[in-house]
Design an enzyme around this catalytic site. Structure first.
Site, short mmCIF file in Angstrom:
data_model
loop_
_atom_site.label_atom_id
_atom_site.label_comp_id
_atom_site.label_asym_id
_atom_site.label_seq_id
_atom_site.Cartn_x
_atom_site.Cartn_y
_atom_site.Cartn_z
N ASP A 74 2.78 3.21 -0.93
CA ASP A 74 1.80 3.22 -2.02
C ASP A 74 1.39 4.66 -2.30
O ASP A 74 1.57 5.55 -1.46
CB ASP A 74 0.55 2.40 -1.64
CG ASP A 74 -0.46 2.37 -2.77
OD1 ASP A 74 -0.06 2.16 -3.93
OD2 ASP A 74 -1.66 2.63 -2.52
N SER A 75 0.80 4.87 -3.48
CA SER A 75 0.31 6.20 -3.83
C SER A 75 -0.86 6.63 -2.92
O SER A 75 -1.16 7.80 -2.83
CB SER A 75 -0.17 6.19 -5.29
OG SER A 75 -1.18 5.21 -5.45
N TYR A 132 -1.43 8.26 -8.74
CA TYR A 132 -0.19 8.33 -9.51
C TYR A 132 -0.43 7.84 -10.95
O TYR A 132 0.34 8.17 -11.85
CB TYR A 132 0.89 7.42 -8.90
CG TYR A 132 1.58 7.93 -7.65
CD1 TYR A 132 1.12 9.02 -6.91
CD2 TYR A 132 2.75 7.30 -7.20
CE1 TYR A 132 1.79 9.45 -5.76
CE2 TYR A 132 3.42 7.73 -6.06
CZ TYR A 132 2.94 8.80 -5.34
OH TYR A 132 3.61 9.22 -4.21
N CYS A 176 2.69 -0.02 -4.89
CA CYS A 176 2.02 0.65 -6.01
C CYS A 176 2.60 0.15 -7.34
O CYS A 176 3.82 0.24 -7.57
CB CYS A 176 2.26 2.15 -5.87
SG CYS A 176 1.56 3.14 -7.18
N ASN A 177 1.73 -0.36 -8.20
CA ASN A 177 2.20 -0.86 -9.50
C ASN A 177 2.76 0.27 -10.35
O ASN A 177 3.77 0.10 -11.03
CB ASN A 177 1.05 -1.53 -10.26
CG ASN A 177 0.78 -2.93 -9.79
OD1 ASN A 177 1.13 -3.90 -10.44
ND2 ASN A 177 0.14 -3.06 -8.63
N GLU A 183 -12.71 2.79 -5.48
CA GLU A 183 -12.61 3.72 -4.34
C GLU A 183 -14.00 4.15 -3.88
O GLU A 183 -14.22 4.45 -2.70
CB GLU A 183 -11.74 4.93 -4.71
CG GLU A 183 -10.33 4.48 -5.02
CD GLU A 183 -9.27 5.55 -4.90
OE1 GLU A 183 -9.63 6.74 -4.85
OE2 GLU A 183 -8.08 5.19 -4.86
N CYS A 240 -2.55 -3.68 -10.58
CA CYS A 240 -2.87 -2.45 -9.86
C CYS A 240 -3.26 -2.83 -8.44
O CYS A 240 -3.92 -3.86 -8.22
CB CYS A 240 -4.04 -1.75 -10.55
SG CYS A 240 -4.66 -0.31 -9.65
N HIS A 291 -5.48 -1.86 -6.56
CA HIS A 291 -6.91 -1.92 -6.27
C HIS A 291 -7.61 -3.19 -6.80
O HIS A 291 -8.64 -3.58 -6.29
CB HIS A 291 -7.62 -0.74 -6.91
CG HIS A 291 -7.29 0.59 -6.31
ND1 HIS A 291 -6.00 1.01 -6.07
CD2 HIS A 291 -8.10 1.62 -5.92
CE1 HIS A 291 -6.02 2.24 -5.56
NE2 HIS A 291 -7.28 2.63 -5.45
#
Ligand code: DGL
Length: 274
Positions: A11-12, A43, A74-75, A153, A185, A187
């Site tokens: 993942d990023s 990203y 990561c999408n 985040e 995403c 998140h």
């Protein structure tokens, strides 16, 4: 016999732990090696070329860890880099876009699907392409929601400001009449409660993390790569820079046990050697 090598997850940054959580729940006997590019996150606002280059570097680092398969959690990376990764990597690789699109096609009743994600994901048109491969006549309303990642985040998962941003981003999609919404995403699964409160029970939410885990299970079965039930699963987390507050937010929200986090230097140019 079974294959006890780890599954590599890339993942990023730290958001891909939503995919790890889904994998741990579904495949408890598997070892997981997670690599998050915290040195270069996010990203989602970067160009396709840059995201592709970073993704090649990171996935080559995973190959060096002797992983049996790679999951692009990561999408944004799945959206722009998967075709190249599938061609260059020596292990099977799976992204989040196709499993999410497939689940959305099964869920929709009025054949109008909403997709939300980062700018890189939405700009790539990858979800539209995948959805239209399943159903060429499907209606799609897609929207980049770049402010959601920083709010998540920050840990503002239940917060009036987050509610307002969700309303601002999602109102047009609701007006368009979508009955299914892809959370495109890493998140967004952390906001599932808040988003479903806003869109209501009539809109089905498609969590790309859960659907990706199901696709990984199918891939391992198909390629005879599953660990046996005698294997005890585990999770190793490596990052390219020291973790920030989001690691705590994600760990608590997902109730995921994470041991000591390892630090890895990005191996630059690894993307060119494949
Ligand atoms: N992991 C990214 C994604 O799923 C979100 C964070 C970022 O922009 O790097 O698109």
């Amino acid at each position: 016999m079974g294959d006890s090598r780890p599954i590599g997850v890339f993942d990023s940054g730290i958001g891909g732990l939503t995919v790890v959580k889904a994998l741990r729940d579904l495949l408890p006997n598997e070892k997981i090696f997670y690599l998050g590019d915290t040195a270069r996150v996010p990203y989602g606002g970067k160009s396709a070329n840059t995201v592709e280059r970073y993704s090649l570097e990171m996935t080559n680092m995973l190959v060096d860890e002797d992983v049996k398969a790679i999951v692009i959690a990561c999408n944004s990376a799945s959206a722009v880099a998967l075709p190249k990764l599938e061609k260059t990597l020596s292990v099977p690789v799976i992204g989040v876009i196709k499993p999410g699109a497939q689940a959305a096609i099964s869920a929709t009743r009025n054949r109008h699907i909403g997709v939300i994600g980062t700018r890189a994901t939405i700009k790539s048109g990858a979800y539209e392409k995948a959805l239209r491969e399943f159903d060429p006549k499907i209606s799609i309303s897609a929207r980049a929601c770049p402010l959601l990642v920083p709010f998540i985040e920050e840990g503002w998962l239940e917060d009036k400001l987050t509610d307002q941003i969700i309303a601002r981003y999602l109102e047009p999609l609701m007006r368009d009449g979508v009955d299914t919404l892809v959370l495109g995403c890493t998140h967004y699964p952390l906001l599932v409660r808040v988003i479903s409160r806003f869109v209501g029970a009539k809109v089905e939410l498609v969590d790309s993390a859960k659907n990706c885990a199901i696709a990984v299970q199918q891939l391992l079965d198909r390629q005879l790569l599953r660990a046996t039930t005698e294997n005890s699963g585990s999770l190793e987390v490596a990052l390219t820079d020291a973790p920030d507050n989001f690691l705590r937010v994600a760990r608590d929200a997902l109730q995921l046990e994470i041991g000591e986090v390892q630090l890895r230097e990005v191996i630059h140019g690894a993307g060119n050697v494949a």
